[in-house]
Design an enzyme around this catalytic site. Structure first.
Site, PDB file in Angstrom:
ATOM      1  N   SER A  98      23.559 -31.072  32.820  1.00 29.62           N
ATOM      2  CA  SER A  98      23.838 -30.436  34.434  1.00 29.62           C
ATOM      3  C   SER A  98      22.330 -30.294  35.522  1.00 29.62           C
ATOM      4  CB  SER A  98      23.196 -29.344  33.504  1.00 29.62           C
ATOM      5  OG  SER A  98      23.182 -28.106  34.431  1.00 29.62           O
TER       6      SER A  98
ATOM      7  N   ASP B  71      26.331 -27.227  39.122  1.00 25.68           N
ATOM      8  CA  ASP B  71      26.620 -25.667  39.274  1.00 25.68           C
ATOM      9  C   ASP B  71      25.822 -25.328  40.591  1.00 25.68           C
ATOM     10  OD1 ASP B  71      26.683 -24.998  36.239  1.00 25.68           O
ATOM     11  OD2 ASP B  71      24.747 -25.658  36.408  1.00 25.68           O
TER      12      ASP B  71
ATOM     13  N   MET C 118      25.584 -21.338  42.404  1.00 26.48           N
ATOM     14  CA  MET C 118      25.759 -20.639  42.817  1.00 26.48           C
ATOM     15  C   MET C 118      25.103 -19.087  43.890  1.00 26.48           C
ATOM     16  SD  MET C 118      22.659 -20.678  39.746  1.00 26.48           S
ATOM     17  CE  MET C 118      23.279 -21.373  37.908  1.00 26.48           C
TER      18      MET C 118
ATOM     19  N   HIS D 245      31.019 -27.001  38.763  1.00 26.97           N
ATOM     20  CA  HIS D 245      31.058 -25.250  38.101  1.00 26.97           C
ATOM     21  C   HIS D 245      30.824 -23.899  39.696  1.00 26.97           C
ATOM     22  CE1 HIS D 245      28.954 -22.552  35.257  1.00 26.97           C
ATOM     23  NE2 HIS D 245      30.294 -21.530  35.299  1.00 26.97           N
TER      24      HIS D 245
ATOM     25  N   MET E 145      29.953 -20.640  40.550  1.00 26.82           N
ATOM     26  CA  MET E 145      29.598 -18.606  40.651  1.00 26.82           C
ATOM     27  C   MET E 145      29.712 -18.043  41.118  1.00 26.82           C
ATOM     28  SD  MET E 145      26.963 -20.273  37.538  1.00 26.82           S
ATOM     29  CE  MET E 145      26.727 -21.803  37.744  1.00 26.82           C
TER      30      MET E 145
ATOM     31  N   MET F 150      31.637 -19.754  28.664  1.00 25.59           N
ATOM     32  CA  MET F 150      30.186 -19.412  28.699  1.00 25.59           C
ATOM     33  C   MET F 150      29.395 -18.995  27.278  1.00 25.59           C
ATOM     34  SD  MET F 150      28.877 -20.881  31.635  1.00 25.59           S
ATOM     35  CE  MET F 150      27.109 -20.418  31.850  1.00 25.59           C
TER      36      MET F 150
ATOM     37  N   GLY G 179      23.750 -18.179  35.583  1.00 23.32           N
ATOM     38  CA  GLY G 179      23.272 -17.627  36.622  1.00 23.32           C
ATOM     39  C   GLY G 179      21.516 -18.721  36.122  1.00 23.32           C
TER      40      GLY G 179
ATOM     41  N   GLY H  30      19.403 -21.319  33.747  1.00 22.63           N
ATOM     42  CA  GLY H  30      19.224 -22.744  32.384  1.00 22.63           C
ATOM     43  C   GLY H  30      18.550 -22.283  31.883  1.00 22.63           C
ATOM     44  N   GLY H  31      18.643 -23.163  30.757  1.00 23.70           N
ATOM     45  CA  GLY H  31      16.503 -23.003  29.716  1.00 23.70           C
ATOM     46  C   GLY H  31      16.995 -21.155  28.724  1.00 23.70           C
TER      47      GLY H  31
ATOM     48  N   GLY I 156      25.669 -24.027  28.663  1.00 25.61           N
ATOM     49  CA  GLY I 156      24.655 -23.064  28.151  1.00 25.61           C
ATOM     50  C   GLY I 156      23.843 -22.919  26.916  1.00 25.61           C
ATOM     51  N   GLY I 157      22.229 -23.374  26.649  1.00 21.13           N
ATOM     52  CA  GLY I 157      21.669 -23.099  25.227  1.00 21.13           C
ATOM     53  C   GLY I 157      22.350 -24.742  24.698  1.00 21.13           C
TER      54      GLY I 157
ATOM     55  N   GLY J 151      21.216 -29.181  29.884  1.00 21.18           N
ATOM     56  CA  GLY J 151      20.614 -29.082  31.440  1.00 21.18           C
ATOM     57  C   GLY J 151      18.756 -29.855  30.974  1.00 21.18           C
TER      58      GLY J 151
HETATM   59  C1  DX5 Z   1      24.745 -21.549  33.524  1.00 27.22           C
HETATM   60  C2  DX5 Z   1      24.730 -22.566  34.559  1.00 27.22           C
HETATM   61  C3  DX5 Z   1      24.819 -24.438  33.072  1.00 27.22           C
HETATM   62  C4  DX5 Z   1      23.237 -24.753  32.938  1.00 27.22           C
HETATM   63  C5  DX5 Z   1      23.048 -24.514  31.652  1.00 27.22           C
HETATM   64  O1  DX5 Z   1      24.263 -20.579  35.194  1.00 27.22           O
HETATM   65  O2  DX5 Z   1      26.175 -22.823  34.314  1.00 27.22           O
HETATM   66  O3  DX5 Z   1      25.307 -25.641  33.202  1.00 27.22           O
HETATM   67  O4  DX5 Z   1      22.728 -24.998  33.935  1.00 27.22           O
HETATM   68  O5  DX5 Z   1      21.223 -25.424  31.528  1.00 27.22           O
HETATM   69  P1  DX5 Z   1      20.606 -25.414  29.999  1.00 27.22           P
HETATM   70  O6  DX5 Z   1      21.471 -26.509  29.156  1.00 27.22           O
HETATM   71  O7  DX5 Z   1      19.865 -25.273  29.927  1.00 27.22           O
HETATM   72  O8  DX5 Z   1      21.339 -23.822  28.904  1.00 27.22           O
HETATM   73 ZN    ZN Z   2      26.739 -24.172  34.444  1.00 25.10          ZN
END
Ligand code: DX5
Ligand code: ZN
Length: 217
Positions: free
Chosen positions: A9, A36, A38, A67, A69, A138, A143, A145-146, A174-175, A195
């Site tokens: 990501s 991503d 947003m 993706h 959002m 999800m 919203g 990363g991390g 995510g995560g 990500g």
């Molecule tokens: C969150 C995004 C993810 C995000 C994942 O809303 O859709 O794609 O970038 O990031 P990590 O892998 O750091 O959780």
């Molecule tokens: Zn995503």
């Protein structure tokens, strides 16, 4: 990389050298790139739009996995495809026209994905499953990363894999890190978004570690 598709990501990339970092992902064996988008309305954060990846399209062969959002995604899907998306995923929570979204994506010959937030049950998308190519489960609230992986979503992954069989993409986002990636794949996911786990530090080494965590050395 056989058992799963890694989709780095770019939200976690260093945008001062985005092209270079995407190149390292590609050289390291990644096949997809997760993009991503947003809008600050569907999610509390604003990321970027088409300008960030349309130039990358010219230099990268990766599958561009967009993706969305954003609220009312049907307004923008064509533009994201024009900019180079190979697949577009929208959120069921963001539209009351899911069929229209799927139709636009399919008419353009691209892969259609439908996504559910951690709090949304699979029954909300059940009637669209045979019309899409992928479900994005999800594993964090979208919203940022991390964040930390929400284990409760594992049940949805297992259920979807059983229901949809092997010829269907189940993406989890995510995560996900080297410590938990194997468990996510074992639940039935075949497309893994990462990500922070890819772009935090040495990208090539990180990708190797994620692959080894699933497939062994
Ligand atoms: C969150 C995004 C993810 C995000 C994942 O809303 O859709 O794609 O970038 O990031 P990590 O892998 O750091 O959780
Ligand atoms: Zn995503």
């Amino acid at each position: 990389m056989g058992k799963f598709i890694l989709a780095p990501s770019i939200l976690a990339a260093d945008f001062t050298c985005l092209g270079e970092q995407v190149g390292v992902c590609e050289e390291s064996g990644a096949k997809w790139l997760h993009i991503d988008v947003m809008d600050g309305i569907f999610v509390p954060n604003i990321s970027f739009g088409t300008v960030v990846y349309e130039k990358l399209r010219k230099v990268s062969k990766l599958f561009f996995d967009v993706h969305l959002m954003i609220t009312q995604p049907e307004r923008y899907i064509d533009r994201f495809i024009d900019a180079g998306a190979d697949g577009v995923t929208f959120h069921i929570e963001a539209t009351n026209k899911p069929e229209e979204c799927i139709d636009i994506i399919k008419k353009r010959g691209k892969k259609a994905g439908i996504s559910i937030c951690p709090g949304t049950p699979v029954c909300e998308i059940e009637k669209y499953l045979d019309k899409v190519d992928m479900v994005l489960v999800m594993s964090v609230n979208p919203g940022y990363g991390g964040q930390s992986y929400i284990d409760d979503v594992n049940e949805k992954i297992t259920y979807l894999r059983k229901k949809m069989g092997e010829n269907f993409h189940i993406q989890v986002d995510g995560g996900i890190y080297k410590e938990n990636i194997k468990n996510v794949v074992d639940c039935g996911a075949d497309v893994i978004v990462a990500g922070t786990a890819v772009f935090g530090g040495d990208i090539a080494e990180n990708i190797r570690n994620l692959e080894e965590a699933v497939c062994g050395q």
